[in-house]
Design an enzyme around this catalytic site. Structure first.
Site, mmCIF file in Angstrom:
data_model
loop_
_atom_site.group_PDB
_atom_site.id
_atom_site.type_symbol
_atom_site.label_atom_id
_atom_site.label_comp_id
_atom_site.label_asym_id
_atom_site.label_seq_id
_atom_site.Cartn_x
_atom_site.Cartn_y
_atom_site.Cartn_z
ATOM 1 N N HIS A 119 49.405 -8.679 37.560
ATOM 2 C CA HIS A 119 48.985 -9.142 38.959
ATOM 3 C C HIS A 119 50.019 -9.478 40.024
ATOM 4 C CE1 HIS A 119 46.196 -10.279 41.978
ATOM 5 N NE2 HIS A 119 45.444 -11.395 41.224
ATOM 6 N N TYR A 179 49.725 -14.146 45.042
ATOM 7 C CA TYR A 179 50.178 -15.042 43.980
ATOM 8 C C TYR A 179 51.738 -14.605 44.067
ATOM 9 C CZ TYR A 179 45.230 -15.605 43.431
ATOM 10 O OH TYR A 179 43.939 -16.020 43.864
ATOM 11 N N ARG A 237 32.318 -7.391 43.084
ATOM 12 C CA ARG A 237 31.308 -7.988 43.554
ATOM 13 C C ARG A 237 30.075 -7.060 43.187
ATOM 14 N NH1 ARG A 237 32.967 -11.858 48.912
ATOM 15 N NH2 ARG A 237 35.092 -12.226 47.994
#
Length: 458
Positions: free
Chosen positions: A235, A240, A421
């Site tokens: 990731h 992040y 989603r």
């Protein structure tokens, strides 16, 4: 395994420590392609015209030693439901539901390689051996359905020690305190620059801590192999740790990990090399990035599409197989002009550049993929007519609806669609997409009686 009457029982799925009927072929497999393959093996004439109506979306995809039955990938989605980094039955049911209904690859949510790398105290982890077993339950189940499963290894960096979304922190304080299970005094980043005033303060990482984190990714990758995963994704997106290092807005270091493009990407590249070096050669590695941090409006040096393309060109030689192209998340004052293809187009530009340079790197597209036709067009690599369309009109369904019946070059934007989603809204999105596009696919054995009629609107 319990006692099963062999005269009446289904063939059991192989390689799992429990009984469940084998799904052969797996749900979400295109029937026309299976029939075509069988006819060819038996030296019988195949219904080539029928097979050619199957969109690329439902064609298998080979990645190293792995074959996906279709191009649907379940994106990593934080569930904020882990127990000290250990996944629970919530995750088993959540992820198993999506694989059961035909997703070719399901990727487990951001899984931290260190305790202080979790986004929230309730996030997934793989920093200790006890976290392997609950992950193994998930990989075993998804494999029993004939599908593949990956894990996204992560460190949240300066966005760590925050509260889960339903705790009411939006627009107020995001920080998880010690009393709430957080670690607000041990949040790491490239420089001591917090994400915003509502996030925890940040400690600039030492070089030793950078090396420690590379080693933690390496150890977590080994555990991921032991847990039975087919794919590892690193990731490097959404603000992040790796994103923060790559951006000159959040990385103001003056050592070997700051300043130039080569220095700002060094941490990620060292991690990719370390992970690739400890997993089987047949195991694919994905990398997720934010293609832009949407901060060009500031006039300052930022991480942008040009640098993402430059990074993408380096990845094949590092042993990366697929680039998962997202965007944003590294600056709270980012400005995004949102439309359905705002991230897909970024993936398309990166993929186009790679193809022109002859680079072999698959690309995944994400974001607002909610309709069957959109998913189809993103990965469609040949001219295609689907049910209900008139070839005599001269229009050819191609990438984003462009092209004509005389243009057959590959203008797809990506090789897979990575969806989040919409799978939460519609766990059966693969099956519904197939129905909408007029593609016959295999349903789970246990649900086959509920298939929609050909003429039924869904």
């Amino acid at each position: 395994m319990g006692s099963i009457d062999k005269a009446t029982a289904s063939t059991p799925a192989e390689g799992v420590p429990f009984y469940t009927p084998v799904q052969s072929p797996p749900a979400g497999s295109a029937i026309a392609l299976l029939d075509d393959n069988n006819n060819n093996k038996n030296n019988k004439p195949s219904d080539a015209a029928h097979a050619q109506t199957v969109p690329t979306l439902f064609h298998p995809l080979r990645i190293r030693g792995l074959t996906l039955v279709n191009r649907f990938v379940v994106s990593p989605m934080c569930q904020y439901s882990a127990d000290n980094g250990h996944l629970t039955d919530w995750h088993l049911v959540h992820l198993g539901t999506l694989a059961t209904r035909g997703a070719g690859l399901t990727i487990v949510e951001a899984t931290s390689v260190l305790p202080n790398g979790r986004i929230s105290p309730e996030d997934s982890g793989l920093w200790q051996d006890s976290q392997i077993a609950p992950l193994r339950r998930i990989t075993d189940y998804i494999h029993s359905q004939g599908h593949k499963v990956g894990v996204q290894l992560a460190h949240a960096g300066r966005k760590a020690s925050t509260l889960a979304p339903w705790h009411g922190q939006r627009g107020s304080n995001h920080t998880a305190t010690v009393e709430e299970g957080g670690w607000p005094d041990n949040v790491w980043g490239p420089s001591a620059i917090p994400f915003s005033s509502t996030y925890p303060p940040v400690k600039e990482m030492t070089v030793e801590q950078i090396h420690e984190t590379v080693e933690a990714f390496t150890a977590a990758a080994k555990r991921a192999v032991e847990a039975g995963f087919d794919v590892i994704e690193i990731h490097g997106a959404h603000g992040y740790l790796f994103t923060a290092f790559m951006s000159p807005l959040s990385n103001q270091r003056t050592d070997d990990y700051g300043g130039s493009f080569e220095n700002r990407t060094r941490f990620l590249i060292e991690t990719i090399k370390a992970v690739r070096g400890v997993i089987p050669d047949s195991m694919p590695v994905f990398v997720r990035i934010s293609a832009t941090e949407w901060m060009e409006w500031t006039g300052k040096a930022t991480w942008d599409l040009e640098q993402s393309i430059k990074l993408a060109h380096l990845l094949p030689e590092l042993g990366v197989d697929l680039l998962d192209v997202s965007s944003g998340g590294n600056a709270h004052d980012q400005k995004i002009h949102i439309h359905p293809y705002y991230q897909v187009s970024l993936a398309g530009e990166i993929r186009s550049s790679l193809k022109k340079a002859g680079k072999s790197l698959l690309v995944g597209a994400v974001g607002m993929i909610t309709e069957a036709e959109m998913a189809r067009d993103i990965v469609q690599d040949t001219c295609l007519y689907t049910v209900g369309e008139d070839p005599e009109k001269g229009d050819c369904k191609h990438s984003l609806g462009r092209g004509s019946s005389h243009e057959h070059e590959d203008r797809s934007q990506a090789d897979v669609v990575i969806i989040a989603r919409q799978f939460l809204r519609e766990p059966e999105f693969v099956l519904r997409t197939a129905h909408r596009l007029g593609v016959q696919v295999k349903w789970p054995n246990q649900y086959a009686r509920a298939q929609w009629a050909d003429s039924q609107r869904v």
